[in-house]
Design a protein around this motif. Structure first.
Motif, mmCIF file in Angstrom:
data_model
loop_
_atom_site.group_PDB
_atom_site.id
_atom_site.type_symbol
_atom_site.label_atom_id
_atom_site.label_comp_id
_atom_site.label_asym_id
_atom_site.label_seq_id
_atom_site.Cartn_x
_atom_site.Cartn_y
_atom_site.Cartn_z
ATOM 1 N N SER A 119 72.391 64.330 -33.034
ATOM 2 C CA SER A 119 72.481 65.493 -32.153
ATOM 3 C C SER A 119 72.053 65.134 -30.733
ATOM 4 O O SER A 119 72.674 65.577 -29.756
ATOM 5 N N SER A 158 69.027 64.342 -36.385
ATOM 6 C CA SER A 158 68.477 64.742 -35.087
ATOM 7 C C SER A 158 68.808 63.711 -34.014
ATOM 8 O O SER A 158 69.070 64.065 -32.856
ATOM 9 N N ASP A 164 74.834 63.192 -29.170
ATOM 10 C CA ASP A 164 75.960 64.068 -28.834
ATOM 11 C C ASP A 164 75.695 64.847 -27.544
ATOM 12 O O ASP A 164 76.607 65.069 -26.739
ATOM 13 N N THR A 177 77.913 73.220 -27.200
ATOM 14 C CA THR A 177 77.552 71.883 -27.684
ATOM 15 C C THR A 177 76.079 71.601 -27.440
ATOM 16 O O THR A 177 75.365 71.126 -28.338
ATOM 17 N N ASN A 231 79.957 69.364 -34.648
ATOM 18 C CA ASN A 231 78.976 68.702 -35.511
ATOM 19 C C ASN A 231 77.833 69.615 -35.958
ATOM 20 O O ASN A 231 77.507 69.660 -37.153
ATOM 21 N N PRO A 232 77.178 70.375 -35.050
ATOM 22 C CA PRO A 232 76.093 71.257 -35.496
ATOM 23 C C PRO A 232 76.567 72.324 -36.480
ATOM 24 O O PRO A 232 75.852 72.668 -37.423
ATOM 25 N N ASN A 261 73.419 71.521 -30.700
ATOM 26 C CA ASN A 261 72.730 70.275 -31.022
ATOM 27 C C ASN A 261 71.237 70.358 -30.749
ATOM 28 O O ASN A 261 70.427 69.761 -31.472
ATOM 29 N N PRO A 301 81.697 66.694 -30.741
ATOM 30 C CA PRO A 301 80.259 66.970 -30.610
ATOM 31 C C PRO A 301 79.909 68.449 -30.731
ATOM 32 O O PRO A 301 78.811 68.800 -31.170
ATOM 33 N N TYR A 307 77.114 70.727 -39.969
ATOM 34 C CA TYR A 307 75.871 70.402 -40.664
ATOM 35 C C TYR A 307 75.023 71.625 -41.005
ATOM 36 O O TYR A 307 74.179 71.559 -41.891
ATOM 37 N N SER A 308 75.246 72.742 -40.328
ATOM 38 C CA SER A 308 74.397 73.906 -40.561
ATOM 39 C C SER A 308 75.021 74.957 -41.475
ATOM 40 O O SER A 308 74.313 75.638 -42.222
ATOM 41 N N ILE A 345 69.589 71.999 -33.711
ATOM 42 C CA ILE A 345 69.420 71.058 -34.825
ATOM 43 C C ILE A 345 68.171 70.210 -34.616
ATOM 44 O O ILE A 345 67.364 70.001 -35.542
#
Length: 276
Positions: A34, A31, A37, A5, A253-254, A9, A250, A257-258, A12
């Motif tokens: 992130s 950002s 998070d 995590t 999430n990265p 993040n 959390p 989005y990636s 990012i």
């Protein structure tokens, strides 16, 4: 999971800072999400890991209130930022020609700043009302961290004011942000349906697919926490749902989005190549 995590993040954030092409409102909000998070998981997981290592489950009253304060703060920031990002996607899809004029740098800073102020005030109010309660000795919290609802209902004094503050904050802040997200996506879907070409529809939808996935994950796990607490009254099931809410979301999430974002992939590739 904590290291993944933090690392995900942080990447990012570094990618959005280092790549000038990512200096746009969408990635500015990403950002910030992130960063929140990282702070969010750092509120509960280090203490839990230390407890596992030392085989101790003790926490001071001051430590409990502090953990509760920051947990409420960052969960509120998550809510506000997801609503702000939904508004950003609404303007980008429904008003693309005026996007840079409407979502300007001043508005971005104002929205994030207002989110921080509201989150801090809500967290401060919730924590101060808990400080007014009296607790019996040897209180055991049936959770792996100091969760507001669990702590309040272990008090020996009357909790009516605390319940009212909690419900008011849930309805006004939680319900308000959720209503904003739902309204934004209603307008987005309406705008996408009006696009004639299938390629145009796909391109428009792909710009908000990652955000929609994060919102769905966040809301579903959040509802799972409170439904499991209300229906089963089992500390184990509630704690399991909370792990999904506070740890898994959390961490994912990265990746969300990636994996489907070419700009993030390109920025990460440049970042790694520049450091090798």
């Amino acid at each position: 999971m904590y290291l993944i995590t933090m690392f995900g993040n942080l990447l990012i954030i570094l990618a959005t800072i280092s790549d000038s092409l990512l200096h746009t409102p969408m990635y500015f909000f990403l950002s910030n999400l992130s960063l929140v998070d990282i702070c969010f998981v750092s509120t509960t997981l280090p203490k839990m890991l230390a407890d596992i290592q030392t085989r101790s489950k003790l926490i001071t009253f001051e430590g409990c209130i502090t953990q509760m304060y920051f947990f409420i703060l960052f969960i509120g920031m998550d809510n506000f930022l997801l609503a702000v990002m939904a508004y950003d996607r609404l303007v980008a899809i429904c008003h693309p020609l005026h996007y840079r004029v409407i979502v300007n740098p001043q508005l971005c800073v104002l929205l994030v700043g207002a989110s921080w102020i509201l989150s801090v005030l809500n967290s401060l109010l919730q924590s101060l009302t808990v400080l007014g309660l009296s607790f019996c000795t040897h209180v055991e919290i049936p959770h792996f961290f100091c969760e507001l609802y669990q702590v309040v209902h272990l008090a020996c004094s009357d909790t009516f004011l605390n319940d009212m503050v909690m419900y008011f904050a849930s309805v006004v802040l939680g319900g308000g942000t959720l209503s904003g997200i739902v309204y934004s996506y209603y307008k987005i879907v309406s705008a996408i349906r009006a696009i004639s070409s299938a390629q145009g529809k796909y391109k428009a939808f792909s710009t908000c697919a990652s955000h929609l996935s994060v919102v769905s994950l966040f809301c579903c796990t959040g509802l799972g926490v409170y439904l499991s607490s209300a229906m089963t009254h089992s500390s184990e099931s509630s704690a399991t749902a909370s792990v999904m809410y506070t740890v898994v979301t959390p961490m994912l999430n990265p990746f969300i989005y990636s994996l489907r974002n070419k700009d993030i992939k390109r920025a990460l590739k440049i970042l790694f190549q520049g450091n090798l």
